[in-house]
Design a protein around this motif. Sequence first.
Motif, mmCIF file in Angstrom:
data_model
loop_
_atom_site.group_PDB
_atom_site.id
_atom_site.type_symbol
_atom_site.label_atom_id
_atom_site.label_comp_id
_atom_site.label_asym_id
_atom_site.label_seq_id
_atom_site.Cartn_x
_atom_site.Cartn_y
_atom_site.Cartn_z
ATOM 1 N N GLU A 104 0.785 -1.338 -0.039
ATOM 2 C CA GLU A 104 0.121 0.103 0.045
ATOM 3 C C GLU A 104 0.909 1.235 0.024
ATOM 4 O O GLU A 104 0.568 2.244 0.782
ATOM 5 N N LYS A 131 0.267 -0.353 -4.755
ATOM 6 C CA LYS A 131 -0.476 0.802 -5.133
ATOM 7 C C LYS A 131 -0.208 1.893 -4.140
ATOM 8 O O LYS A 131 0.197 1.625 -3.004
ATOM 9 N N SER A 132 -0.844 3.119 -4.500
ATOM 10 C CA SER A 132 -0.863 4.383 -3.910
ATOM 11 C C SER A 132 -1.495 3.718 -2.532
ATOM 12 O O SER A 132 -2.652 3.123 -2.761
ATOM 13 N N THR A 133 -1.267 4.608 -1.440
ATOM 14 C CA THR A 133 -1.865 4.258 -0.155
ATOM 15 C C THR A 133 -3.584 4.546 -0.332
ATOM 16 O O THR A 133 -3.958 5.891 -0.537
ATOM 17 N N GLY A 134 -4.360 3.931 0.057
ATOM 18 C CA GLY A 134 -5.811 3.829 0.143
ATOM 19 C C GLY A 134 -6.275 3.158 1.161
ATOM 20 O O GLY A 134 -7.562 3.247 1.177
ATOM 21 N N ALA A 138 -9.172 -1.095 0.352
ATOM 22 C CA ALA A 138 -8.803 -0.903 -0.947
ATOM 23 C C ALA A 138 -7.544 -1.648 -1.166
ATOM 24 O O ALA A 138 -7.765 -2.375 -2.564
ATOM 25 N N THR A 242 -14.681 1.084 1.993
ATOM 26 C CA THR A 242 -13.259 1.688 2.424
ATOM 27 C C THR A 242 -13.638 2.981 3.181
ATOM 28 O O THR A 242 -13.096 3.586 3.688
#
Length: 421
Positions: A104, A131-134, A138, A242
Motif C-alpha cells: 500500500e 498501489k498508492s496508499t488507500g 482498498a 473503504t
Amino acid sequence: MVATAVFILWAMRAPPSTQAFLLRVMVVSLLIFLAILFLRYFTLLWFAYLGHTERTVMGEKRARMLSPISIIVPAFNEAEVLRDALRSLARLDYPELEVIEVDEGSTDDTLLVAAEWEGRQGNVEFKALTKSTGGKAAALNAGIRASKHPFVFCMDADSMLESETLRKAMQQFDDPTVGAVAGNVKVENRRHLITKLQALEYIEGLNLPRRAQGFIAAVNIVPGPVGLFRREALEEVGGYDTDTFAEDADLTLKLVGSGWKVVYEDRAIAWTEAPEDWIDLVQQRYRWTRGILQSLKKRKSLFLYPLPDFPLWLSILEMGFEAVVWPILNVYAHLFFALSALLFGAGELLLYWWILLTLLDLVAAFVTVSMEQESLSLVPYAFAYRFFFILFLDVVKTFAALEELFNLGMGWEKVRRVATS
C-alpha cells in the motif's frame, strides 16, 4: 459518570430513611446486573460447548473438493513481519494456491521483501502488487480483483498460518449457503503481562462468542487475520467498503444481510502479533470499536427489519450489544456499585461481588482454554483479567463510542511491530 458523582454527593446528605431506600435500590441493581452478566456468560458458554461437542461427535470430515485458493496479503510498512507471514504460506498443506501481496505504498522494505518471494515455490505461486496508499480495504479489493481462484483467503501481514488452516476451513464450504469462514486467531508474542492477557482475551473474550455464533452459522465478524470467502459471495456484495475503520466487520454484515451463512472453524488457526504497549492497545481498540459502530450505523436497517434467518438477526443484535451496551453498562456498574458500597458501608457486599465475578472468569477461562487445547498456564491470568484488564478495555470502548457518537475525527494509527521470530 458525572451524574453518578452528583448522585453520590446528594445521597451522602440525604436523610437515613432515604439512604436505606437507596441501599435497597443498589442491592436490587446489583442483582439485575449480575443476572445480565450470568445470562450473557452462560449463553455464550452453552452455545460454544454445543458447537464444540457437535464437531467432536461428528468427528473429522474431509472437504469434498479442495478448490484452488487465492490468498490476499495487504501490507503497509510491514517489512519486519512480512517475511515470516510469507514463509508460513509456503508451508501450507494445500494442493494449489496463489499468494498476492499488495503493498500500500510502503516507505520501508515491504515491497522488496514481497519481490523476493515472487515466482512459484512448490504448489504456491507468489505475486507482488503495489498501489498508492488507500487503506487496507482498498488493498484487499485490489488483490481480489487480481486473483483468479473461486475461493479467496484474506489475512494480515503480521499473521502466520498453521499448515492445516486452509484444509480445515474448506470443509465448511460443502454447504453451498456458506459465504465465509471465520478462523481462530491466537496471540503469538506472549512475552509480557499485556500480551498474555490479550492471549486469554482472544480465547475467552473473542473466540468464545465466535464459537457460540458458529454453532448457529451466524458469525458477525470474520477476523482480518484469518478469513476464507466464497468468491461468488464477495462479488455479490461488492467486496470491501473503504469508509469504516473495521472493514472486516462491515464486510461480514454485508454478507449476513445478503443471506449468506458465516461459520467458525476453530482449527483454522492464525497466529498474530498483539500490541506490547498500552498506548498501542488503546489505539487498536479505539479503531476496532469505532469501526464496528460505523458498520452498524451503515447497516442499521438490519436491526429494524428482522432477517428471514432469525439466528443471523440475533447475531447482529448481539454485535450491537457487545459493542455499545455492554461496555457502557460494565463501566457504569463498577463505578456506581463501588461508590455506593463505600457510601453506605457495604464494602463486604462489594468484596463478595468481585469474588463472584472473578470465579466466573476463572471458570470461563478454564472451559475455553480447555476447548482450544491451550496452555492452562493462561487460566490464572483471569484474576488480572477481571480486576483491571477488561474494565480498562471497556473504558476505552466507552470513550470510543462517545467520540463516534459526536463524530470526532480519528486517524489511522499503525501498531508498532517487533518481529517475534
